[in-house]
Design an enzyme around this catalytic site. Structure first.
Site, PDB file in Angstrom:
ATOM      1  N   LEU A  10       0.584   3.657  -2.105  1.00 48.92           N
ATOM      2  CA  LEU A  10       1.031   3.571  -3.492  1.00 48.92           C
ATOM      3  C   LEU A  10       1.496   4.930  -4.026  1.00 48.92           C
ATOM      4  CD1 LEU A  10      -1.740   1.245  -4.978  1.00 48.92           C
ATOM      5  CD2 LEU A  10       0.387   0.617  -3.809  1.00 48.92           C
ATOM      6  N   HIS A  11       2.528   4.875  -4.869  1.00 45.17           N
ATOM      7  CA  HIS A  11       3.061   6.065  -5.511  1.00 45.17           C
ATOM      8  C   HIS A  11       3.383   5.723  -6.963  1.00 45.17           C
ATOM      9  CE1 HIS A  11       6.903   4.059  -5.016  1.00 45.17           C
ATOM     10  NE2 HIS A  11       6.726   4.027  -3.696  1.00 45.17           N
ATOM     11  N   GLY A  57       0.813  -1.207   0.000  1.00 39.84           N
ATOM     12  CA  GLY A  57       0.000   0.000   0.000  1.00 39.84           C
ATOM     13  C   GLY A  57       0.847   1.257   0.000  1.00 39.84           C
ATOM     14  N   GLN A  99       7.917  -9.342   7.933  1.00 44.08           N
ATOM     15  CA  GLN A  99       9.153  -8.809   7.359  1.00 44.08           C
ATOM     16  C   GLN A  99       9.665  -7.588   8.116  1.00 44.08           C
ATOM     17  OE1 GLN A  99       7.106  -8.057   3.477  1.00 44.08           O
ATOM     18  NE2 GLN A  99       8.325  -6.178   3.440  1.00 44.08           N
ATOM     19  N   MET A 137      11.735   6.628  -5.707  1.00 44.67           N
ATOM     20  CA  MET A 137      10.433   6.738  -5.063  1.00 44.67           C
ATOM     21  C   MET A 137      10.259   5.632  -4.041  1.00 44.67           C
ATOM     22  SD  MET A 137       7.753   7.972  -7.976  1.00 44.67           S
ATOM     23  CE  MET A 137       7.929   9.577  -8.743  1.00 44.67           C
ATOM     24  N   VAL A 160      11.839   3.798 -10.416  1.00 40.74           N
ATOM     25  CA  VAL A 160      11.174   5.052 -10.785  1.00 40.74           C
ATOM     26  C   VAL A 160      11.651   6.135  -9.826  1.00 40.74           C
ATOM     27  CG1 VAL A 160       8.960   6.232 -11.046  1.00 40.74           C
ATOM     28  CG2 VAL A 160       9.179   3.830 -11.705  1.00 40.74           C
ATOM     29  N   HIS A 206       4.832   2.315  -7.852  1.00 39.40           N
ATOM     30  CA  HIS A 206       3.846   1.229  -7.922  1.00 39.40           C
ATOM     31  C   HIS A 206       2.988   1.347  -9.183  1.00 39.40           C
ATOM     32  CE1 HIS A 206       4.418   1.625  -3.433  1.00 39.40           C
ATOM     33  NE2 HIS A 206       4.646   0.344  -3.598  1.00 39.40           N
TER      34      HIS A 206
END
Length: 285
Positions: A33-34, A31, A61, A184, A176, A37
């Site tokens: 998200l940017h 989640g 994790q 990012m 990215v 993603h």
């Protein structure tokens, strides 16, 4: 777009789509998200009939002193973004169903998980491989898309898929970046204004190493020194590691002769945000 939280419902949907000969693609996320993603979702959309985006902040994790509790959670915003990108399903399983009482089984890839991020985050990759294996078994995708920013994770997961004969192809998409080069990350929101101004130096250091490689330098230690020297001059970044390793084994590269990973992890001084970045020289993952 459909939101599915039940493992059984997701499995049944995947079986149905398979029977209809539709190619299912999976983009696993936690989640927040940017654009990084979003690029993975677009790649998946280009080649698959059904795009599933999983949103699950995986507790196994995270270490005991890590940011599980404060990890950004923006579920409604994430779902709207997935729908806008043409995603078909958001799979958002509940923790108590993914890890029910009595859960005892974990996946572990030996030899690739002890160094780099694994050295300072014991158990991290065991949690990653376990949750990804569960997601692959539940969703049954023909393709799963991951980002190169988490390069060690990508290498570990490719090994797991190959070793366990999992019939899913992994696609590793490029990092990215923001316009100033910062990779990012969902954790970038934690950075102070001063840290955000200095964080692009991480990519700057990696770029220095790439330029030296392109000019003919093949010594792994010298490339590592170039990265370390640049980062040592950045006051708000504390280096956790700088490594130049062969991509296939994650062992130190004396000479760059095959695809080689130049990887960096830093922690910021003010907000204690952990940032990672990497480049591949001499080939591709």
């Amino acid at each position: 777009m459909e939101i599915i939280s039940s493992i059984k419902d997701m499995q049944n949907r995947s079986i149905m789509q398979g029977q209809n000969r539709q190619r299912i693609g999976l983009v696993p996320t936690m989640g927040a998200l940017h654009e990084g993603h979003f690029s993975l979702i677009r790649k998946c959309r280009d080649v698959c009939d059904i795009v599933v985006v999983s949103i699950f902040v995986n507790p196994t994790q995270f270490g005991p002193n890590e940011d599980f509790a404060k990890y950004p959670r923006t579920f409604d915003k994430d779902c709207a973004a997935v729908e806008g990108l043409g995603g078909d399903i958001v799979f958002a399983p509940r923790s108590e169903e993914m890890y029910p009482e009595g859960f005892r089984t974990f996946a572990h890839v030996e030899g690739l998980t002890e160094g780099l991020c694994g050295a300072g985050r014991p158990g991290h990759f065991r949690g990653v491989t376990t949750v990804v294996l569960k997601l692959l078994n539940i969703v049954r995708p023909v393709l799963a898309v991951f980002g190169q920013k988490d390069a060690q994770q990508a290498i570990v997961l490719k090994r797991m898929v190959e070793d366990l004969n999992i019939p899913t192809k992994l696609l590793i998409a490029p990092v990215v970046r923001e316009p100033d080069g910062l990779a990012m990350s969902s954790r970038n929101v934690y950075l102070t204004e001063e840290e955000r101004a200095q964080a692009p130096s991480i990519f700057g250091a990696l770029r220095d190493a790439r330029e030296k490689y392109e000019k003919g330098e093949r010594s792994g230690p010298k490339l590592k020194s170039a990265i370390t020297e640049r980062l040592s001059s950045v006051p708000l970044l504390k280096v956790e590691y700088v490594e130049v390793v062969t991509a296939g084994t994650l062992k130190s590269a004396d000479q760059v002769e095959t695809p080689t990973l130049c990887a960096v992890a830093c922690r910021t001084v003010q907000s204690s945000t952990r940032l990672i970045d990497n480049i591949i020289i001499g080939g591709h993952l």
